[in-house]
Design a protein around this motif. Structure first.
Motif, mmCIF file in Angstrom:
data_model
loop_
_atom_site.group_PDB
_atom_site.id
_atom_site.type_symbol
_atom_site.label_atom_id
_atom_site.label_comp_id
_atom_site.label_asym_id
_atom_site.label_seq_id
_atom_site.Cartn_x
_atom_site.Cartn_y
_atom_site.Cartn_z
ATOM 1 N N MET A 128 34.884 62.727 -20.949
ATOM 2 C CA MET A 128 35.580 61.547 -21.424
ATOM 3 C C MET A 128 34.570 60.395 -21.516
ATOM 4 O O MET A 128 33.736 60.210 -20.639
ATOM 5 C CB MET A 128 36.711 61.195 -20.465
ATOM 6 C CG MET A 128 37.405 59.921 -20.824
ATOM 7 S SD MET A 128 38.819 59.502 -19.783
ATOM 8 C CE MET A 128 38.214 59.732 -18.170
ATOM 9 N N THR A 129 34.678 59.638 -22.589
ATOM 10 C CA THR A 129 33.805 58.496 -22.813
ATOM 11 C C THR A 129 34.669 57.266 -23.056
ATOM 12 O O THR A 129 35.661 57.331 -23.784
ATOM 13 C CB THR A 129 32.900 58.741 -24.041
ATOM 14 O OG1 THR A 129 32.127 59.914 -23.819
ATOM 15 C CG2 THR A 129 31.977 57.571 -24.271
ATOM 16 N N ILE A 130 34.304 56.156 -22.435
ATOM 17 C CA ILE A 130 35.050 54.905 -22.590
ATOM 18 C C ILE A 130 34.300 54.020 -23.578
ATOM 19 O O ILE A 130 33.133 53.713 -23.394
ATOM 20 C CB ILE A 130 35.219 54.197 -21.242
ATOM 21 C CG1 ILE A 130 35.952 55.110 -20.271
ATOM 22 C CG2 ILE A 130 35.955 52.873 -21.432
ATOM 23 C CD1 ILE A 130 35.899 54.664 -18.840
ATOM 24 N N ASP A 159 38.469 66.946 -26.478
ATOM 25 C CA ASP A 159 39.414 67.705 -27.297
ATOM 26 C C ASP A 159 39.834 66.963 -28.560
ATOM 27 O O ASP A 159 40.646 67.438 -29.341
ATOM 28 C CB ASP A 159 40.641 68.112 -26.480
ATOM 29 C CG ASP A 159 41.447 66.924 -25.977
ATOM 30 O OD1 ASP A 159 41.099 65.761 -26.261
ATOM 31 O OD2 ASP A 159 42.443 67.173 -25.269
ATOM 32 N N GLY A 160 39.276 65.763 -28.784
ATOM 33 C CA GLY A 160 39.563 65.012 -30.000
ATOM 34 C C GLY A 160 40.637 63.956 -29.848
ATOM 35 O O GLY A 160 40.906 63.205 -30.784
ATOM 36 N N VAL A 161 41.260 63.868 -28.692
ATOM 37 C CA VAL A 161 42.307 62.872 -28.462
ATOM 38 C C VAL A 161 41.659 61.548 -28.078
ATOM 39 O O VAL A 161 40.789 61.489 -27.217
ATOM 40 C CB VAL A 161 43.287 63.335 -27.367
ATOM 41 C CG1 VAL A 161 44.290 62.238 -27.043
ATOM 42 C CG2 VAL A 161 44.002 64.597 -27.793
ATOM 43 N N ILE A 194 31.493 57.723 -33.478
ATOM 44 C CA ILE A 194 31.037 57.908 -32.102
ATOM 45 C C ILE A 194 31.425 59.294 -31.599
ATOM 46 O O ILE A 194 30.614 59.990 -30.983
ATOM 47 C CB ILE A 194 31.611 56.812 -31.175
ATOM 48 C CG1 ILE A 194 31.037 55.457 -31.566
ATOM 49 C CG2 ILE A 194 31.321 57.120 -29.709
ATOM 50 C CD1 ILE A 194 31.721 54.292 -30.898
ATOM 51 N N TYR A 195 32.650 59.699 -31.865
ATOM 52 C CA TYR A 195 33.106 61.021 -31.434
ATOM 53 C C TYR A 195 32.205 62.117 -31.997
ATOM 54 O O TYR A 195 31.782 63.027 -31.277
ATOM 55 C CB TYR A 195 34.556 61.255 -31.862
ATOM 56 C CG TYR A 195 35.030 62.630 -31.503
ATOM 57 C CD1 TYR A 195 35.490 62.902 -30.222
ATOM 58 C CD2 TYR A 195 34.966 63.661 -32.427
ATOM 59 C CE1 TYR A 195 35.884 64.177 -29.869
ATOM 60 C CE2 TYR A 195 35.360 64.943 -32.079
ATOM 61 C CZ TYR A 195 35.828 65.194 -30.802
ATOM 62 O OH TYR A 195 36.202 66.452 -30.452
ATOM 63 N N SER A 231 38.363 66.475 -36.502
ATOM 64 C CA SER A 231 38.857 65.109 -36.645
ATOM 65 C C SER A 231 39.533 64.677 -35.353
ATOM 66 O O SER A 231 39.964 65.494 -34.548
ATOM 67 C CB SER A 231 39.829 65.016 -37.816
ATOM 68 O OG SER A 231 40.926 65.865 -37.598
ATOM 69 N N CYS A 232 39.641 63.387 -35.185
ATOM 70 C CA CYS A 232 40.241 62.817 -33.972
ATOM 71 C C CYS A 232 41.755 62.728 -34.142
ATOM 72 O O CYS A 232 42.271 62.569 -35.238
ATOM 73 C CB CYS A 232 39.680 61.437 -33.700
ATOM 74 S SG CYS A 232 37.916 61.476 -33.379
ATOM 75 N N LYS A 233 42.442 62.787 -33.013
ATOM 76 C CA LYS A 233 43.889 62.605 -32.980
ATOM 77 C C LYS A 233 44.158 61.363 -32.160
ATOM 78 O O LYS A 233 43.805 61.306 -30.991
ATOM 79 C CB LYS A 233 44.561 63.801 -32.326
ATOM 80 C CG LYS A 233 44.259 65.113 -32.995
ATOM 81 C CD LYS A 233 44.727 66.263 -32.102
ATOM 82 C CE LYS A 233 43.837 67.437 -32.369
ATOM 83 N NZ LYS A 233 43.279 68.054 -31.204
ATOM 84 N N PHE A 234 44.747 60.346 -32.764
ATOM 85 C CA PHE A 234 45.001 59.105 -32.046
ATOM 86 C C PHE A 234 46.330 59.214 -31.306
ATOM 87 O O PHE A 234 47.354 59.533 -31.895
ATOM 88 C CB PHE A 234 45.014 57.913 -33.008
ATOM 89 C CG PHE A 234 43.650 57.632 -33.573
ATOM 90 C CD1 PHE A 234 42.808 56.734 -32.935
ATOM 91 C CD2 PHE A 234 43.189 58.276 -34.698
ATOM 92 C CE1 PHE A 234 41.545 56.487 -33.414
ATOM 93 C CE2 PHE A 234 41.929 58.039 -35.204
ATOM 94 C CZ PHE A 234 41.112 57.129 -34.554
ATOM 95 N N ALA A 235 46.283 58.997 -29.987
ATOM 96 C CA ALA A 235 47.481 59.125 -29.151
ATOM 97 C C ALA A 235 48.307 57.854 -29.190
ATOM 98 O O ALA A 235 47.846 56.794 -29.436
ATOM 99 C CB ALA A 235 47.083 59.423 -27.719
#
Length: 79
Positions: A1-3, A16-18, A65-66, A75-79
């Motif tokens: 995890m990266t902040i 995991d892309g979230v 960044i991801y 691709s990223c999944k925005f929560a």
């Protein structure tokens, strides 16, 4: 995890892309800035985070960044 901090908002990037928006963050790993300058470099070095220059919108910057941090192309999944 990266902040990641962008425009006073904090995001958690998970492998995991979230990507989650979070406000209870004290320490960051990456600060996104519009333009890197000497003052920002000094602050980053003193506080132990990395700088990322990005002039795109927030979602595009987070995706960039991801893709750098987690080299698997998804691709990223925005929560």
């Amino acid at each position: 995890m990266t902040i990641v901090k962008i425009k006073e908002k904090f995001f958690l990037l998970n492998e995991d892309g979230v990507i989650e928006l979070n406000e209870d963050i004290k320490k960051i790993d990456v600060l996104v800035v519009h333009t890197v300058n000497e003052e920002e470099i000094i602050k980053a070095k003193e506080n132990g985070y990395k700088l990322f220059e990005c002039k795109d919108d927030v979602k595009d910057c987070l995706n960039k960044i991801y893709n750098i941090l987690f080299t698997r192309k998804k691709s990223c999944k925005f929560a």
